[in-house]
Scaffold this active site. Structure first.
Site, PDB file in Angstrom:
ATOM      1  N   MET A 126       0.843  -1.204   0.000  1.00 13.63           N
ATOM      2  CA  MET A 126       0.000   0.000   0.000  1.00 13.63           C
ATOM      3  C   MET A 126       0.879   1.256   0.000  1.00 13.63           C
ATOM      4  O   MET A 126       0.395   2.354   0.306  1.00 13.63           O
ATOM      5  CB  MET A 126      -0.939  -0.014   1.199  1.00 13.63           C
ATOM      6  CG  MET A 126      -1.907  -1.203   1.124  1.00 13.63           C
ATOM      7  SD  MET A 126      -3.391  -0.983   2.092  1.00 13.63           S
ATOM      8  CE  MET A 126      -2.725  -0.921   3.704  1.00 13.63           C
ATOM      9  N   LEU A 136       6.688   3.206   1.320  1.00 19.20           N
ATOM     10  CA  LEU A 136       7.605   2.066   1.400  1.00 19.20           C
ATOM     11  C   LEU A 136       8.740   2.301   2.392  1.00 19.20           C
ATOM     12  O   LEU A 136       9.288   3.394   2.485  1.00 19.20           O
ATOM     13  CB  LEU A 136       8.198   1.765   0.016  1.00 19.20           C
ATOM     14  CG  LEU A 136       7.180   1.445  -1.079  1.00 19.20           C
ATOM     15  CD1 LEU A 136       7.911   1.114  -2.393  1.00 19.20           C
ATOM     16  CD2 LEU A 136       6.255   0.297  -0.691  1.00 19.20           C
ATOM     17  N   GLY A 191      11.196  -2.767   5.149  1.00 15.49           N
ATOM     18  CA  GLY A 191      10.446  -4.035   5.197  1.00 15.49           C
ATOM     19  C   GLY A 191       9.921  -4.378   3.808  1.00 15.49           C
ATOM     20  O   GLY A 191      10.141  -5.482   3.289  1.00 15.49           O
ATOM     21  N   HIS A 192       9.238  -3.410   3.184  1.00 15.48           N
ATOM     22  CA  HIS A 192       8.738  -3.631   1.819  1.00 15.48           C
ATOM     23  C   HIS A 192       9.897  -3.936   0.874  1.00 15.48           C
ATOM     24  O   HIS A 192       9.815  -4.828   0.044  1.00 15.48           O
ATOM     25  CB  HIS A 192       8.052  -2.362   1.293  1.00 15.48           C
ATOM     26  CG  HIS A 192       6.837  -1.935   2.052  1.00 15.48           C
ATOM     27  ND1 HIS A 192       6.784  -0.762   2.755  1.00 15.48           N
ATOM     28  CD2 HIS A 192       5.622  -2.521   2.206  1.00 15.48           C
ATOM     29  CE1 HIS A 192       5.583  -0.628   3.301  1.00 15.48           C
ATOM     30  NE2 HIS A 192       4.863  -1.676   2.992  1.00 15.48           N
ATOM     31  N   GLN A 212       6.106 -11.498   7.113  1.00 12.93           N
ATOM     32  CA  GLN A 212       5.677 -12.166   8.350  1.00 12.93           C
ATOM     33  C   GLN A 212       5.020 -11.186   9.324  1.00 12.93           C
ATOM     34  O   GLN A 212       4.234 -11.554  10.180  1.00 12.93           O
ATOM     35  CB  GLN A 212       6.879 -12.831   9.024  1.00 12.93           C
ATOM     36  CG  GLN A 212       6.494 -13.707  10.217  1.00 12.93           C
ATOM     37  CD  GLN A 212       7.645 -13.919  11.164  1.00 12.93           C
ATOM     38  OE1 GLN A 212       8.755 -14.205  10.723  1.00 12.93           O
ATOM     39  NE2 GLN A 212       7.403 -13.766  12.451  1.00 12.93           N
ATOM     40  N   ASP A 271       2.659  -9.315   8.926  1.00 13.49           N
ATOM     41  CA  ASP A 271       1.204  -9.498   8.886  1.00 13.49           C
ATOM     42  C   ASP A 271       0.911 -10.998   8.873  1.00 13.49           C
ATOM     43  O   ASP A 271       0.485 -11.557   7.860  1.00 13.49           O
ATOM     44  CB  ASP A 271       0.632  -8.785   7.663  1.00 13.49           C
ATOM     45  CG  ASP A 271       0.867  -7.294   7.740  1.00 13.49           C
ATOM     46  OD1 ASP A 271       0.096  -6.609   8.405  1.00 13.49           O
ATOM     47  OD2 ASP A 271       1.877  -6.816   7.172  1.00 13.49           O
ATOM     48  N   SER A 312       6.761  -0.198   9.817  1.00 11.09           N
ATOM     49  CA  SER A 312       5.377  -0.122   9.338  1.00 11.09           C
ATOM     50  C   SER A 312       5.148   1.280   8.794  1.00 11.09           C
ATOM     51  O   SER A 312       5.677   2.254   9.343  1.00 11.09           O
ATOM     52  CB  SER A 312       4.425  -0.374  10.507  1.00 11.09           C
ATOM     53  OG  SER A 312       3.123   0.053  10.168  1.00 11.09           O
ATOM     54  N   ARG A 361       2.610   2.906   9.134  1.00 15.32           N
ATOM     55  CA  ARG A 361       1.874   3.652  10.167  1.00 15.32           C
ATOM     56  C   ARG A 361       2.806   4.271  11.211  1.00 15.32           C
ATOM     57  O   ARG A 361       2.398   5.185  11.924  1.00 15.32           O
ATOM     58  CB  ARG A 361       0.842   2.758  10.847  1.00 15.32           C
ATOM     59  CG  ARG A 361      -0.337   2.413   9.945  1.00 15.32           C
ATOM     60  CD  ARG A 361      -1.377   1.600  10.683  1.00 15.32           C
ATOM     61  NE  ARG A 361      -2.570   1.374   9.867  1.00 15.32           N
ATOM     62  CZ  ARG A 361      -2.702   0.365   9.011  1.00 15.32           C
ATOM     63  NH1 ARG A 361      -1.717  -0.500   8.856  1.00 15.32           N
ATOM     64  NH2 ARG A 361      -3.821   0.226   8.317  1.00 15.32           N
TER      65      ARG A 361
HETATM   66  P1  AMP Z   1       1.512  -3.037   3.416  1.00 11.00           P
HETATM   67  O1  AMP Z   1       2.014  -1.960   2.526  1.00 11.00           O
HETATM   68  O2  AMP Z   1       1.455  -2.679   4.849  1.00 11.00           O
HETATM   69  O3  AMP Z   1       0.205  -3.644   2.886  1.00 11.00           O
HETATM   70  O4  AMP Z   1       2.573  -4.223   3.335  1.00 11.00           O
HETATM   71  C1  AMP Z   1       2.933  -4.804   2.113  1.00 11.00           C
HETATM   72  C2  AMP Z   1       3.720  -6.057   2.361  1.00 11.00           C
HETATM   73  O5  AMP Z   1       4.917  -5.709   3.085  1.00 11.00           O
HETATM   74  C3  AMP Z   1       2.977  -7.085   3.226  1.00 11.00           C
HETATM   75  O6  AMP Z   1       3.252  -8.394   2.745  1.00 11.00           O
HETATM   76  C4  AMP Z   1       3.560  -6.853   4.580  1.00 11.00           C
HETATM   77  O7  AMP Z   1       3.477  -7.971   5.432  1.00 11.00           O
HETATM   78  C5  AMP Z   1       4.996  -6.526   4.233  1.00 11.00           C
HETATM   79  N1  AMP Z   1       5.638  -5.802   5.328  1.00 11.00           N
HETATM   80  C6  AMP Z   1       5.158  -4.710   5.988  1.00 11.00           C
HETATM   81  N2  AMP Z   1       6.011  -4.340   6.975  1.00 11.00           N
HETATM   82  C7  AMP Z   1       7.039  -5.227   6.943  1.00 11.00           C
HETATM   83  C8  AMP Z   1       8.218  -5.388   7.717  1.00 11.00           C
HETATM   84  N3  AMP Z   1       8.519  -4.562   8.728  1.00 11.00           N
HETATM   85  N4  AMP Z   1       9.058  -6.395   7.398  1.00 11.00           N
HETATM   86  C9  AMP Z   1       8.763  -7.246   6.379  1.00 11.00           C
HETATM   87  N5  AMP Z   1       7.673  -7.141   5.610  1.00 11.00           N
HETATM   88  C10 AMP Z   1       6.800  -6.159   5.887  1.00 11.00           C
END
Ligand code: AMP
Length: 280
Positions: free
Chosen positions: A30, A33, A36-37, A149, A151, A188, A190
């Site tokens: 989403m 970035l 993690g992403h 992981q 999520d 995150s 957030r």
């Molecule tokens: P999101 O943008 O929050 O929907 O996350 C997109 C993808 O990135 C999802 O598969 C999340 O689980 C992964 N993700 C989010 N934060 C992290 C993190 N700190 N470490 C690894 N993967 C993450």
């Protein structure tokens, strides 16, 4: 990096790449970035010929309109990050491109996983996640799907979605470990909304999950959970849950004979944070 805004153009591109024998890795996000992403993109790049990242803030998975309205957006920075790590394709669709007039809302029979933990506190959330991931998978048609992981429950739900939609033979899921800030806070999007004091406190969630892991064999699960919850509340968090659960379906843990995970969701200020730690 090639940027696609339209589903049919991306699908034609993917079809051609597949005809040329290339494998496709997909990282749905989403946006806003962080590392993690980007670690998901890196893992995809190490396994697949073409890595597709999508950025789409999916309205149907937000049960709280305020959370949707406040979701951070940083497209230009995101594009720079993706180019710098060699992402091949960015899919940046509009809401109308994902939910076209022909789009039919389905109900996904996810079973009990839908209402446990996150599902309980965010009614409808996982139906929205399935709706968007189903649509994205039909556009991107990847060989490999990379999920974080961080999520944990979402990973189980998406595995179920892949079964339910008969994609077991087409798409393989790879779960990538959670990337953390130096003090342990799970990265995150957030986190950008935390003020200085909340940011300092936020690491307590990871500390409590770690403390459960260290003390797993020294106290009852109920005691470990209650104490962790109590300490977070004393620091001002509104705690939705601290749970010790089986990794396979997130049902409550009974003993340590099966793989377990500790998960927590807690709000500081207006920011709801989730995290989890594998226990054994
Ligand atoms: P999101 O943008 O929050 O929907 O996350 C997109 C993808 O990135 C999802 O598969 C999340 O689980 C992964 N993700 C989010 N934060 C992290 C993190 N700190 N470490 C690894 N993967 C993450």
């Amino acid at each position: 990096m090639i940027l696609f805004k339209y589903a049919n153009q991306l699908s034609s591109y993917i079809l051609q790449q597949k005809k040329d024998g290339k494998t496709i890795g997909f990282v749905p996000t989403m946006g806003a970035l962080h590392f993690g992403h980007l670690s998901l993109v890196r893992v995809s790049k190490s396994f697949d010929d073409i890595t597709v990242c999508s950025i789409f803030i999916n309205p149907t998975q937000f049960n709280n309109p305020e959370d949707l309205n406040n979701y951070p957006i940083s497209i230009e920075k995101d594009i720079e990050h993706l180019i710098s790590i060699g992402c091949d394709v960015l899919f940046l669709p509009s809401v109308d491109e994902i939910y076209t007039e022909q789009h039919i809302k389905k109900h996904y029979e996810l079973g009990v996983i839908e209402t446990r933990l996150e599902g309980h506190y965010r009614p409808g959330h996982f139906q929205g996640v399935c709706e968007v991931v189903d649509r994205l998978l039909s556009i991107v048609q990847p060989h490999n799907l990379y999920l974080g992981q961080k999520d944990f429950q979402q990973c189980i739900v998406i595995k179920k979605l892949i079964e339910l939609t008969g994609r077991n033979d087409e798409v393989k899921i790879t779960i990538v470990p959670t990337i953390r800030e130096e003090d342990g806070l799970a990265m995150s999007s957030r986190n950008l909304r935390l003020d200085k004091q909340q940011r300092e406190l936020a690491t307590s969630i990871f500390q409590e999950l770690n403390s459960i892991r260290r003390n797993l064999h020294t106290a009852s699960f109920d005691k470990l959970k209650a104490e962790a919850k109590e300490r977070l509340q004393q620091k001002g968090f509104v705690v939705d849950y601290v749970e010790i659960a089986k990794t396979k379906d997130l049902s409550p843990a009974v003993d340590t004979s099966e793989p377990l995970v500790a998960l927590a969701a807690a709000t500081t200020g207006k920011v709801r944070l989730i995290d989890n730690v594998l226990l054994n």
